[in-house]
Design a protein around this motif. Structure first.
Motif, PDB file in Angstrom:
ATOM      1  N   ASN A 166      36.173 -23.347 -10.063  1.00 29.03           N
ATOM      2  CA  ASN A 166      36.978 -22.548 -10.977  1.00 29.03           C
ATOM      3  C   ASN A 166      36.209 -21.365 -11.550  1.00 29.03           C
ATOM      4  OD1 ASN A 166      39.354 -24.167 -10.811  1.00 29.03           O
ATOM      5  ND2 ASN A 166      38.333 -25.699 -12.074  1.00 29.03           N
ATOM      6  N   SER A 167      34.875 -21.489 -11.693  1.00 28.35           N
ATOM      7  CA  SER A 167      34.111 -20.428 -12.359  1.00 28.35           C
ATOM      8  C   SER A 167      33.137 -19.720 -11.432  1.00 28.35           C
ATOM      9  CB  SER A 167      33.349 -21.004 -13.561  1.00 28.35           C
ATOM     10  OG  SER A 167      32.445 -22.031 -13.122  1.00 28.35           O
ATOM     11  N   ASP A 168      32.621 -20.407 -10.419  1.00 27.27           N
ATOM     12  CA  ASP A 168      31.583 -19.825  -9.568  1.00 27.27           C
ATOM     13  C   ASP A 168      32.148 -19.161  -8.305  1.00 27.27           C
ATOM     14  OD1 ASP A 168      29.838 -20.816 -11.392  1.00 27.27           O
ATOM     15  OD2 ASP A 168      29.253 -22.577 -10.214  1.00 27.27           O
ATOM     16  N   CYS A 169      33.415 -19.329  -7.997  1.00 27.75           N
ATOM     17  CA  CYS A 169      33.975 -18.816  -6.756  1.00 27.75           C
ATOM     18  C   CYS A 169      35.073 -17.791  -7.047  1.00 27.75           C
ATOM     19  CB  CYS A 169      34.562 -19.949  -5.902  1.00 27.75           C
ATOM     20  SG  CYS A 169      33.345 -21.185  -5.388  1.00 27.75           S
ATOM     21  N   VAL A 170      35.104 -16.760  -6.167  1.00 33.41           N
ATOM     22  CA  VAL A 170      36.180 -15.761  -6.243  1.00 33.41           C
ATOM     23  C   VAL A 170      37.358 -16.342  -5.465  1.00 33.41           C
ATOM     24  CG1 VAL A 170      36.859 -13.394  -5.796  1.00 33.41           C
ATOM     25  CG2 VAL A 170      34.455 -13.928  -6.334  1.00 33.41           C
ATOM     26  N   GLN A 171      38.293 -16.918  -6.185  1.00 33.70           N
ATOM     27  CA  GLN A 171      39.357 -17.693  -5.542  1.00 33.70           C
ATOM     28  C   GLN A 171      40.247 -16.850  -4.634  1.00 33.70           C
ATOM     29  OE1 GLN A 171      41.485 -19.827  -8.578  1.00 33.70           O
ATOM     30  NE2 GLN A 171      39.742 -21.133  -9.119  1.00 33.70           N
ATOM     31  N   ASN A 172      40.500 -15.581  -5.031  1.00 31.41           N
ATOM     32  CA  ASN A 172      41.368 -14.746  -4.193  1.00 31.41           C
ATOM     33  C   ASN A 172      40.680 -14.242  -2.930  1.00 31.41           C
ATOM     34  OD1 ASN A 172      43.642 -15.001  -5.753  1.00 31.41           O
ATOM     35  ND2 ASN A 172      43.120 -13.268  -7.073  1.00 31.41           N
ATOM     36  N   SER A 173      39.351 -14.509  -2.794  1.00 30.93           N
ATOM     37  CA  SER A 173      38.666 -14.165  -1.542  1.00 30.93           C
ATOM     38  C   SER A 173      38.814 -15.251  -0.486  1.00 30.93           C
ATOM     39  CB  SER A 173      37.172 -13.922  -1.812  1.00 30.93           C
ATOM     40  OG  SER A 173      36.521 -15.136  -2.190  1.00 30.93           O
ATOM     41  N   LEU A 174      39.511 -16.328  -0.831  1.00 29.05           N
ATOM     42  CA  LEU A 174      39.675 -17.454   0.075  1.00 29.05           C
ATOM     43  C   LEU A 174      40.538 -17.061   1.283  1.00 29.05           C
ATOM     44  CD1 LEU A 174      39.339 -20.499   0.682  1.00 29.05           C
ATOM     45  CD2 LEU A 174      41.413 -20.887  -0.685  1.00 29.05           C
ATOM     46  N   ILE A 175      40.044 -17.352   2.463  1.00 30.82           N
ATOM     47  CA  ILE A 175      40.785 -17.174   3.717  1.00 30.82           C
ATOM     48  C   ILE A 175      40.773 -18.523   4.439  1.00 30.82           C
ATOM     49  CG2 ILE A 175      40.884 -15.995   5.937  1.00 30.82           C
ATOM     50  CD1 ILE A 175      39.523 -13.620   4.656  1.00 30.82           C
ATOM     51  N   THR A 176      41.967 -19.024   4.782  1.00 35.27           N
ATOM     52  CA  THR A 176      42.073 -20.347   5.394  1.00 35.27           C
ATOM     53  C   THR A 176      42.821 -20.284   6.711  1.00 35.27           C
ATOM     54  OG1 THR A 176      44.101 -20.799   4.159  1.00 35.27           O
ATOM     55  CG2 THR A 176      42.040 -21.527   3.158  1.00 35.27           C
ATOM     56  N   THR A 177      42.486 -21.210   7.588  1.00 34.26           N
ATOM     57  CA  THR A 177      43.221 -21.436   8.833  1.00 34.26           C
ATOM     58  C   THR A 177      43.590 -22.909   8.890  1.00 34.26           C
ATOM     59  OG1 THR A 177      42.057 -19.654   9.993  1.00 34.26           O
ATOM     60  CG2 THR A 177      43.180 -21.307  11.340  1.00 34.26           C
ATOM     61  N   TRP A 178      44.873 -23.184   8.899  1.00 37.52           N
ATOM     62  CA  TRP A 178      45.381 -24.552   8.904  1.00 37.52           C
ATOM     63  C   TRP A 178      45.741 -24.932  10.337  1.00 37.52           C
ATOM     64  CZ3 TRP A 178      46.570 -27.183   4.066  1.00 37.52           C
ATOM     65  CH2 TRP A 178      46.286 -26.420   2.915  1.00 37.52           C
ATOM     66  N   TYR A 179      45.420 -26.154  10.707  1.00 38.67           N
ATOM     67  CA  TYR A 179      45.750 -26.607  12.045  1.00 38.67           C
ATOM     68  C   TYR A 179      46.081 -28.091  12.028  1.00 38.67           C
ATOM     69  CZ  TYR A 179      40.812 -28.114  11.977  1.00 38.67           C
ATOM     70  OH  TYR A 179      39.614 -28.678  11.643  1.00 38.67           O
ATOM     71  N   VAL A 180      46.865 -28.484  13.023  1.00 44.27           N
ATOM     72  CA  VAL A 180      47.206 -29.898  13.210  1.00 44.27           C
ATOM     73  C   VAL A 180      46.151 -30.521  14.105  1.00 44.27           C
ATOM     74  CG1 VAL A 180      48.955 -31.515  14.027  1.00 44.27           C
ATOM     75  CG2 VAL A 180      49.656 -29.354  12.996  1.00 44.27           C
ATOM     76  N   ASP A 181      45.587 -31.628  13.654  1.00 46.33           N
ATOM     77  CA  ASP A 181      44.530 -32.317  14.397  1.00 46.33           C
ATOM     78  C   ASP A 181      45.032 -33.707  14.759  1.00 46.33           C
ATOM     79  OD1 ASP A 181      42.177 -33.050  15.569  1.00 46.33           O
ATOM     80  OD2 ASP A 181      41.156 -33.535  13.699  1.00 46.33           O
ATOM     81  N   ILE A 182      45.224 -33.962  16.072  1.00 44.66           N
ATOM     82  CA  ILE A 182      45.675 -35.262  16.559  1.00 44.66           C
ATOM     83  C   ILE A 182      44.523 -35.920  17.297  1.00 44.66           C
ATOM     84  CG2 ILE A 182      47.350 -36.468  17.996  1.00 44.66           C
ATOM     85  CD1 ILE A 182      49.269 -34.207  17.597  1.00 44.66           C
ATOM     86  N   LYS A 183      44.208 -37.144  16.887  1.00 40.84           N
ATOM     87  CA  LYS A 183      43.088 -37.876  17.488  1.00 40.84           C
ATOM     88  C   LYS A 183      43.591 -39.169  18.103  1.00 40.84           C
ATOM     89  CE  LYS A 183      39.482 -36.079  14.401  1.00 40.84           C
ATOM     90  NZ  LYS A 183      38.378 -36.427  13.467  1.00 40.84           N
ATOM     91  N   ILE A 184      43.086 -39.486  19.291  1.00 42.87           N
ATOM     92  CA  ILE A 184      43.324 -40.766  19.950  1.00 42.87           C
ATOM     93  C   ILE A 184      41.964 -41.423  20.141  1.00 42.87           C
ATOM     94  CG2 ILE A 184      44.217 -41.917  22.007  1.00 42.87           C
ATOM     95  CD1 ILE A 184      46.143 -39.645  22.388  1.00 42.87           C
TER      96      ILE A 184
END
Length: 1008
Positions: A896-914
């Motif tokens: 909350n205090s040490d990170c620039v939250q709006n600089s966050l860039i994310t890539t979401w993916y579906v991970d299927i494991k067998i």
């Protein structure tokens, strides 16, 4: 002076030395024997021949006047004079284009007289006669099966014949004695061959007539071709006997002028309605234009009314309109352009007025040609005030189109000019007149010219091709228009490639070939065989590493282009012509390379459609390496290199649906197919009906029908193509996949049907739609679809060719194949429990159980979302916060205090494991920032779409799935060859992120 004396025979007869002919060319011997080679030269003659086989098409049959439907040479000359000269296209909607300087009253009066004398009249036999009595309309009906003709009698007392069509024995003399000259068609006794019987929508040519003695009493006997009254000896239905459509159109085209065609307008409903733009004065003194319509009434179903009170009313109203026009707009010579003194001293019979009107008429005849010059360069969709129709092809050629094509093919010349002989009804609603092939041809060029600017600007794009296909009348359901790419299976092990390339880098390549070993023979069952050995063949190699289609990572890469190797090497077309031909090659079969006179012959290489280029990717020269290439439809052709996994695009015809792990495995190609596919039309109509009426494939799936499998039975397959959610391309690519499995497959019982039963049942439900749901289908079948595409002809290929880039290798034509509902490939036997149906087969050995038993379906049920009802987190926002908080806290940062939250860039993916091995990792969302829920985290819909795409990939691992109504997903095994019990499967959501964090520097005084 010394003389050399020669004797005959010479002193040394064995040689020619020293004789007078020593240096002449001839059969001579020299000292030492042999021919005088210095006097002879030996040359080698090489004969060259190029063998070509081109497609020239079918030769037409010889043409005669009979084939063209023309009776005489004089008639052909008259038709050419009338129809093969260039005439202006007048706007028939405005009468003032033809009557302005002269009197409209006199002009229309003359036109009506001409119409009455030239109109192609009919005789009608109606249930109610002219004396209002009812009775048979035809009697003594007899059908001759041998000649396929029908003879019947008409009672003259019941005939409606207001135009006095003469069918008596004295018809020719009677017409000559008439005060007003009438159309030769009124002489039915002579011209009966030009008449047809029109009855209940059918048309039957008159082939015989027995003239009558009287025109009012007795019976008229006619013979027609065909059987219009099957099983009847009398009829009470109305009958019309009139000139056929060819003769009718000839009258309107040749005998009636523009004003007469204006009054008898056939391009409107009701027929024969004329529209006058009549100037009128309003109450305030201003003038306005009123459109006044007046219709010539009919007497019966065909003839114009010229005898009743309705016709008198028509003449009175027409005369009133004409007088009003003469008062305001027309009759300019007499009313406006001459002095009143001419009229003041006119005679009692108005001779001067008549002279002025004659002048006005001559001015009008000249004016219409002058006006047409103003529109000589105009082209309109509707004929009128534009370029003459005969010049449309010339204008199209001037614009750059090849005009040696035509959308119509008509063998009968008269039918092409004047319309079909028995075309009683128009092909287009709202138009009473049937359109002739020539008119359709002209309209085709009008459409082409009007759209030329857009088409030429968009040349080389899909849109230009699609517009042309719509222009020719090809429905989207039948058009199969696809572009292709090639998918490489995987990258090549670069170490293995380097090892094999090192063996040839020295300039030679050695390979071992099997050969017969002389002297090493053996026998098997009395048959002598020769043993094999190997021999090493060394070949010089002049190839560099850059010439291989591989990059430094093992992915496909374009090799260096040379004169002998370049992109898409290899030609292709649906026929071989001088314009479309492949390169030459030596004809080894026909050529002779030995002897003093070799015979060198060449032929054209077979079409390869660019595969010579891609073959180098499939098999690397001098190695055993290469890519397995799969041709895939990709009409989009434009992707971001990060768009991997399931590539899907279903917008605007740029369809694509395929899976690739890396953009580097995709090879572009310039291959295009454009077919008219009747089988595709069947699938398209079923998809369209399912979207519109939820039948025969409902959107909730086929589980609503008891005949199809569902969960809980022997076969748990759920057939749910969801046609309402898919475009036709996506539907056609996917809907059939789960209708064919190990329990529901193609079969052939003893004498039974062969096919896929689920797919066939869908097609049968489509055919029975009217009985089942009360909705009539289009009844698409192979026969109707094939007839339709054959009716379009092949001219569209020459038309579309002008819009395809020259560098594109494409194939085209009519594609005849089974639809997806009738793909019959193998004859499967039907299994009934553990019983085997005996079928003939070759003796074989089987080391296993003879009978196979149904295996249990193992399933696992997971939550549709990456949380459950009892989880601590209940949203993707909570997942993101928990992830960021735990991760930054583990590194000693405060999120909350040490990170620039709006600089966050994310890539979401579906991970299927067998078994804890990732088998699918499919990105489905890219987030930016943290505070905005729309941009930071995926929505529930985005997650479900990504999960669906990821689960689709489990099919290659032998699994299938379905969603339940309780927000869960059930994954089950779709094959029975392996035991799936005890295998773990995990559905995870993965997040790759990048964020800027830094700890602030605190001084000691602040802590104190």
């Amino acid at each position: 002076m010394a003389f050399i004396k020669y004797t005959n025979p010479p002193i040394v007869p064995a040689t020619g030395a020293g004789t007078f002919s020593d240096d002449l060319v001839g059969l001579q011997l020299v000292n030492g024997g042999g021919l005088t080679t210095g006097n002879f030269s030996f040359t080698t003659s090489v004969n060259e021949k190029n063998n070509r086989t081109f497609t020239t098409g079918n030769f037409s049959n010889p043409i005669s006047l009979d084939d063209m439907g023309i009776a005489s040479v004089a008639q052909s000359k008259a038709i050419f004079e009338k129809n093969f000269q260039v005439y202006p296209n007048y706007d028939l909607s405005d009468i003032t284009n033809f009557t302005l300087y002269g009197s409209m009253v006199k002009r229309l009066s003359a036109a009506i007289e001409t119409i009455i004398s030239k109109f192609p009249a009919a005789i009608e036999s109606t249930l109610m006669g002219i004396d209002y009595s009812t009775g048979e309309t035809a009697t003594n009906i007899y059908y001759n099966q041998l000649e396929d003709t029908t003879t019947f009698d008409l009672s003259l007392a019941k005939l409606r014949n207001s135009f006095d069509v003469d069918f008596t024995v004295n018809s020719t003399r009677n017409l000559q004695l008439r005060e007003v000259q009438v159309s030769p068609l009124r002489n039915m006794t002579v011209e009966y061959i030009k008449y047809s019987l029109y009855y209940k929508g059918g048309c039957y040519d008159v082939t015989g007539l027995i003239p009558t003695e009287s025109s009012t009493s007795g019976t008229l006997t006619l013979t027609v071709k065909g059987n219009p009254f099957p099983g009847q000896s009398t009829t009470f239905d109305d009958l019309t006997i009139r000139p056929n459509d060819i003769e009718v159109n000839k009258v309107f085209s040749e005998s009636l002028d523009q004003v007469e065609n204006f009054l008898l307008n056939r391009q409107i409903t009701p027929i024969y309605t004329a529209t006058f733009q009549l100037p009128k004065e309003s109450d305030d003194g201003s003038y306005y234009t009123s459109n006044e319509q007046i219709t010539w009434p009919l007497n019966g179903s065909w003839n114009l009314d010229i005898v009743s009170k309705a016709f008198e009313n028509y003449l009175v109203r027409l005369n009133g309109i004409s007088e009003s026009m003469d008062s305001y707009k027309t009759n300019l010579i007499s009313r406006f352009l001459t002095t009143g003194a001419f009229k003041e001293f006119d005679t009692s019979d108005q001779k001067m007025e008549k002279v002025l009107q004659i002048y006005g008429r001559s001015f009008d005849e000249t004016k219409k040609f002058i006006n047409s010059l103003a529109y000589i360069n105009s082209v309109n969709y509707n004929v009128g005030n534009d370029i003459p129709s005969k010049l449309l092809k010339n204008l199209a050629q001037t614009l750059g189109w090849e005009t040696n094509i035509s959308p119509t093919s008509e063998d009968d010349f008269l039918s092409s000019v004047f319309g079909q002989k028995n075309g009683n009804e128009s092909s287009f609603t709202g138009v009473a007149q049937a359109t002739t092939p020539d008119e359709l041809n002209y309209q085709f060029y009008r459409n082409l010219i009007m759209n030329s600017a857009y088409l030429f600007k968009s040349k080389g794009t899909r849109k230009s091709i699609e517009i042309l296909m719509r222009m020719i009348g090809a429905p989207d359901a039948l058009v199969e228009f696809n572009e292709y790419i090639y998918l490489a299976d995987q990258r090549i092990n670069i170490n293995e490639f380097d090892t094999q390339y090192a063996e040839i880098s020295g300039g030679t390549y050695a390979r071992e070939l099997p050969t017969l070993e002389a002297g090493n023979t053996f026998k098997i069952k009395g048959v002598t065989y020769t043993g094999f050995t190997t021999e090493t063949v060394i070949q010089d190699v002049n190839i560099t590493k850059d010439s291989y289609p591989i990059d430094s990572e093992g992915y496909p890469s374009a090799p260096i282009n040379t004169d002998d190797f370049f992109f898409e090497k290899g030609s292709g077309w649906f026929e071989s012509t001088p314009k479309h031909r492949s390169p030459e090659q030596v004809d080894l079969t026909s050529s002779v390379f030995t002897g003093a006179n070799p015979n060198y012959q060449t032929t054209l290489t077979p079409y390869s459609y660019g595969q010579e280029y891609f073959d180098k990717f499939r098999s690397f020269p001098f190695t055993n390496l290469g890519y397995n290439l799969t041709q895939v439809i990709d009409n989009n052709k434009s992707w971001v290199d990060t768009e991997t996994g399931l590539r899907s695009n279903l917008d605007g015809g740029y369809n694509a649906r395929y899976y690739t792990e890396s953009d580097k495995l995709v090879l572009n190609a310039k291959n295009t197919d454009l077919f008219l596919n009747p089988a595709q039309g069947i699938a398209y109509d079923i998809w369209y009906m399912s979207r519109t009426y939820n039948y025969p494939i409902p959107n909730e799936g086929l589980k609503s029908f008891p005949a199809y499998p569902e969960r809980g039975g022997v076969d748990w397959t759920e057939i749910n193509p969801q046609p309402k959610r898919k475009t036709f391309f996506e539907f056609a690519q996917t809907f059939w996949k789960n209708t064919i499995n190990v329990r529901n497959r193609q079969f052939a019982s003893d004498g039974g049907t062969m096919g896929y039963p689920t797919l066939q049942s869908i097609y049968w439900k489509y055919l029975e739609s009217e009985q089942n749901i009360g909705v009539a289908n289009d009844n698409f079948s192979y026969e109707t679809m094939t007839q339709y595409v054959e009716g379009l002809g092949d001219y569209w290929v020459r038309l579309v060719e002008q819009m395809i880039p020259a560098s594109t290798i494409w194939n085209t034509g009519v594609k005849l194949e089974n639809s997806i509902f009738h793909r019959q490939k193998y004859a499967w036997r039907r299994q009934a429990g553990c019983q085997m149906v005996a079928v003939p087969c070759s003796p074989c050995k089987l080391t296993t159980n003879i009978y196979t038993y149904d295996c249990p379906i193992q399933t696992v049920e997971c939550s549709k979302y990456p949380w459950t009802s009892t989880s601590f987190v209940q949203s993707f926002g909570a997942i993101l916060y928990q992830l960021m908080f735990n991760y930054t806290n583990s590194l000693g940062y405060d999120f909350n205090s040490d990170c620039v939250q709006n600089s966050l860039i994310t890539t979401w993916y579906v991970d299927i494991k067998i078994e804890d091995v990732s088998v699918v990792q499919l990105p489905f969302f890219s987030g930016t920032g943290y505070s905005n829920p729309v941009l930071s985290v995926p929505s529930l819909t985005t997650w479900v779409n990504g999960l669906t795409s990821a689960l689709d990939n489990l099919e290659t691992y032998g699994y299938n799935y379905y969603f339940t109504n309780s927000d869960t997903v059930v994954v089950y095994n779709s094959i029975c060859s392996e035991n799936q019990s005890g295998i773990t499967l995990k559905l995870n959501v993965g997040v790759d992120f990048d964020i800027l964090c830094s700890k602030p520097t605190y001084t000691k005084s602040l802590y104190e």
